[in-house]
Write a protein that holds these residues in place. Sequence first.
Motif, PDB file in Angstrom:
ATOM      1  N   ARG A 118       0.805  -1.208   0.000  1.00  0.00           N
ATOM      2  CA  ARG A 118       0.000   0.000   0.000  1.00  0.00           C
ATOM      3  C   ARG A 118       0.848   1.272   0.000  1.00  0.00           C
ATOM      4  O   ARG A 118       0.418   2.303  -0.490  1.00  0.00           O
ATOM      5  CB  ARG A 118      -0.914   0.028   1.241  1.00  0.00           C
ATOM      6  CG  ARG A 118      -1.924  -1.085   1.254  1.00  0.00           C
ATOM      7  CD  ARG A 118      -2.815  -1.012   2.497  1.00  0.00           C
ATOM      8  NE  ARG A 118      -3.513  -2.278   2.661  1.00  0.00           N
ATOM      9  CZ  ARG A 118      -4.567  -2.637   1.951  1.00  0.00           C
ATOM     10  NH1 ARG A 118      -5.058  -1.813   1.047  1.00  0.00           N
ATOM     11  NH2 ARG A 118      -5.127  -3.818   2.136  1.00  0.00           N
ATOM     12  N   ILE A 119       2.050   1.203   0.572  1.00  0.00           N
ATOM     13  CA  ILE A 119       2.813   2.424   0.821  1.00  0.00           C
ATOM     14  C   ILE A 119       3.841   2.700  -0.270  1.00  0.00           C
ATOM     15  O   ILE A 119       4.110   3.841  -0.632  1.00  0.00           O
ATOM     16  CB  ILE A 119       3.498   2.353   2.203  1.00  0.00           C
ATOM     17  CG1 ILE A 119       2.448   2.061   3.293  1.00  0.00           C
ATOM     18  CG2 ILE A 119       4.243   3.648   2.504  1.00  0.00           C
ATOM     19  CD1 ILE A 119       1.335   3.086   3.379  1.00  0.00           C
ATOM     20  N   GLU A 120       4.462   1.669  -0.811  1.00  0.00           N
ATOM     21  CA  GLU A 120       5.369   1.778  -1.969  1.00  0.00           C
ATOM     22  C   GLU A 120       6.631   2.588  -1.670  1.00  0.00           C
ATOM     23  O   GLU A 120       7.047   3.425  -2.448  1.00  0.00           O
ATOM     24  CB  GLU A 120       4.613   2.375  -3.169  1.00  0.00           C
ATOM     25  CG  GLU A 120       3.426   1.517  -3.605  1.00  0.00           C
ATOM     26  CD  GLU A 120       2.564   2.179  -4.675  1.00  0.00           C
ATOM     27  OE1 GLU A 120       2.646   3.413  -4.814  1.00  0.00           O
ATOM     28  OE2 GLU A 120       1.816   1.459  -5.359  1.00  0.00           O
ATOM     29  N   GLN A 137      -7.785   4.241   5.088  1.00  0.00           N
ATOM     30  CA  GLN A 137      -7.877   4.875   3.774  1.00  0.00           C
ATOM     31  C   GLN A 137      -8.465   6.279   3.883  1.00  0.00           C
ATOM     32  O   GLN A 137      -9.160   6.619   4.842  1.00  0.00           O
ATOM     33  CB  GLN A 137      -8.738   4.019   2.845  1.00  0.00           C
ATOM     34  CG  GLN A 137      -8.110   2.670   2.506  1.00  0.00           C
ATOM     35  CD  GLN A 137      -9.002   1.809   1.638  1.00  0.00           C
ATOM     36  OE1 GLN A 137     -10.186   1.652   1.902  1.00  0.00           O
ATOM     37  NE2 GLN A 137      -8.422   1.244   0.582  1.00  0.00           N
ATOM     38  N   ASP A 138      -8.151   7.096   2.877  1.00  0.00           N
ATOM     39  CA  ASP A 138      -8.703   8.452   2.778  1.00  0.00           C
ATOM     40  C   ASP A 138      -8.460   9.254   4.050  1.00  0.00           C
ATOM     41  O   ASP A 138      -9.375   9.856   4.630  1.00  0.00           O
ATOM     42  CB  ASP A 138     -10.209   8.396   2.472  1.00  0.00           C
ATOM     43  CG  ASP A 138     -10.497   7.647   1.182  1.00  0.00           C
ATOM     44  OD1 ASP A 138      -9.750   7.846   0.207  1.00  0.00           O
ATOM     45  OD2 ASP A 138     -11.451   6.855   1.167  1.00  0.00           O
ATOM     46  N   LYS A 196       2.814  -7.091   1.653  1.00  0.00           N
ATOM     47  CA  LYS A 196       4.258  -6.897   1.570  1.00  0.00           C
ATOM     48  C   LYS A 196       4.700  -6.075   2.774  1.00  0.00           C
ATOM     49  O   LYS A 196       4.091  -5.063   3.103  1.00  0.00           O
ATOM     50  CB  LYS A 196       4.611  -6.165   0.268  1.00  0.00           C
ATOM     51  CG  LYS A 196       6.100  -5.979   0.045  1.00  0.00           C
ATOM     52  CD  LYS A 196       6.365  -5.287  -1.295  1.00  0.00           C
ATOM     53  CE  LYS A 196       7.857  -5.066  -1.505  1.00  0.00           C
ATOM     54  NZ  LYS A 196       8.146  -4.387  -2.801  1.00  0.00           N
ATOM     55  N   ARG A 197       5.764  -6.492   3.421  1.00  0.00           N
ATOM     56  CA  ARG A 197       6.190  -5.794   4.633  1.00  0.00           C
ATOM     57  C   ARG A 197       6.805  -4.430   4.339  1.00  0.00           C
ATOM     58  O   ARG A 197       6.633  -3.488   5.095  1.00  0.00           O
ATOM     59  CB  ARG A 197       7.179  -6.657   5.425  1.00  0.00           C
ATOM     60  CG  ARG A 197       6.544  -7.868   6.072  1.00  0.00           C
ATOM     61  CD  ARG A 197       7.499  -8.492   7.071  1.00  0.00           C
ATOM     62  NE  ARG A 197       6.954  -9.674   7.714  1.00  0.00           N
ATOM     63  CZ  ARG A 197       7.610 -10.376   8.634  1.00  0.00           C
ATOM     64  NH1 ARG A 197       8.829  -9.995   9.008  1.00  0.00           N
ATOM     65  NH2 ARG A 197       7.060 -11.442   9.168  1.00  0.00           N
ATOM     66  N   SER A 254      -0.762   2.836   7.156  1.00  0.00           N
ATOM     67  CA  SER A 254      -0.690   1.396   7.381  1.00  0.00           C
ATOM     68  C   SER A 254       0.217   1.109   8.567  1.00  0.00           C
ATOM     69  O   SER A 254       1.206   1.812   8.788  1.00  0.00           O
ATOM     70  CB  SER A 254      -0.140   0.712   6.121  1.00  0.00           C
ATOM     71  OG  SER A 254       0.259  -0.615   6.379  1.00  0.00           O
ATOM     72  N   PHE A 255      -0.138   0.088   9.327  1.00  0.00           N
ATOM     73  CA  PHE A 255       0.800  -0.423  10.317  1.00  0.00           C
ATOM     74  C   PHE A 255       0.611  -1.924  10.462  1.00  0.00           C
ATOM     75  O   PHE A 255      -0.468  -2.457  10.203  1.00  0.00           O
ATOM     76  CB  PHE A 255       0.674   0.291  11.673  1.00  0.00           C
ATOM     77  CG  PHE A 255      -0.636   0.087  12.394  1.00  0.00           C
ATOM     78  CD1 PHE A 255      -0.781  -0.913  13.334  1.00  0.00           C
ATOM     79  CD2 PHE A 255      -1.712   0.930  12.144  1.00  0.00           C
ATOM     80  CE1 PHE A 255      -1.988  -1.085  14.011  1.00  0.00           C
ATOM     81  CE2 PHE A 255      -2.921   0.773  12.821  1.00  0.00           C
ATOM     82  CZ  PHE A 255      -3.054  -0.249  13.757  1.00  0.00           C
ATOM     83  N   MET A 256       1.684  -2.591  10.826  1.00  0.00           N
ATOM     84  CA  MET A 256       1.663  -4.045  10.969  1.00  0.00           C
ATOM     85  C   MET A 256       2.082  -4.418  12.382  1.00  0.00           C
ATOM     86  O   MET A 256       2.855  -3.706  13.026  1.00  0.00           O
ATOM     87  CB  MET A 256       2.590  -4.716   9.944  1.00  0.00           C
ATOM     88  CG  MET A 256       2.165  -4.487   8.502  1.00  0.00           C
ATOM     89  SD  MET A 256       3.226  -5.324   7.287  1.00  0.00           S
ATOM     90  CE  MET A 256       2.671  -7.025   7.469  1.00  0.00           C
TER      91      MET A 256
END
Length: 433
Positions: free
Chosen positions: A101-103, A196-197, A362-363, A398-400
């Motif tokens: 999501r972050i790229e 999101q958003d 993806k981490r 995002s956070f994991m």
Amino acid sequence: MRKYLEIHPEDEDLFKQQLCQASRNEGAAVVLDANGFEAQACIQSTRNYDFVAGLQSVAECINDIHQLKLFQDECNDWILGFLSYDLKNQLEQLSSSNPDRIEMPDLYFFRPRYLFLSDGIKWQLGYLDDYDTEESALAYIDDLNDVCYPEDVLENIKLNHQVSHKEYLEAIEKVLWHIQRGDIYELNYCMEFFIQDIDLAPQCVFQRLKEVSPTPFASFVKYHDKFLMGASPERYLKKEGSRLVSQPIKGTSPRDPNWFIDNANKQYLRKSEKEQAENIMITDLVRNDLSRVAKRGSVNVDELCGIYSFKQVHQMISSVSAELDGDKSWIDAITTSFPMGSMTGAPKISAMQLIEQYESSKRGVYSGAVGYVTPDGDFDFNVVIRSILYNQKKQCASFMVGGAITNQSDPQNEYDECLLKASAIMKVFNIKH
């Protein structure tokens, strides 16, 4: 050539905030804040700096870890940046195909125009005489007083789960099957939450995260329109001279405002055979990683399964040291030990293959590392955990969170531990769980 000035901030906490806010005007910035934790014996490990910040890139290295030492040699200066977990694909025969999501890049380091250092006693500004005079460098500091602080109201935020509760439990059962079959001994399984958003002021979020959860390896990264705001308690690897130190964390229990309950939680962690087994397995993996670049007989476990308390959690931390072999360079220490064992499992390659199979995201920078390398090739890197990633253009945060799965793991207990690790970030966003 970098020159140094001693500076005297009147209010150090305010000055740190001003430096972070100043990154809004820069394409690249890294801020590393130990939050005064150098007083803790296990954490300090000859810590040189309580605070390091680099602003404004004058040269950079992107994505290729095999070019990083050449870049640092050419700069002959401080470089700051991050290593993403997916650099594993450059170091081993591995791949990553889960959604991202972050790229963020796989790797990014830059030579800063302005470098700020504090050892907890005195402050220094390092500037480049190709770009600045002493007067213009001091003028940059004066301009920090004019930095404004945007309001960042965080309310009515919808938290999305990439992995549902049911899917998490099913994934852990599959991991346990692999452990029982003998494919692995331990695996660090992680899941993603995302928003999101959302329009964030990342510098303000980082300040809020430090207030909610002060830790010894807090980090802020700006890479154009992508950000990391981290409250990590864990050191990946430090090099000072020829000495290497790694301090893996495995083992977590909650804090409680009631002293008796809090102490009981701490004693549970101290005496838990399961938590000790997790920690010892990863400590042994770190010993093995460091032995590949260390002088013969120099690898030592300086502390095994020590218990350290932070604002949100108690943690079990071990400390492993070694002397770097004379024919090895600083980059060898990183390439032979990255990604850190505390975020993979053991055996490491088998664990990483199964991580790719069973995780759903993806981490990226999560479970990678943020830090610096000095002109002498010394370095200090954290482990990117308890961290928020943000893509400003996509307005996605995002956070994991994750934990070590062993044959003693109970899937529901592991899920509860993940929520505990996420609690500080949820407080930042005013989310109840």
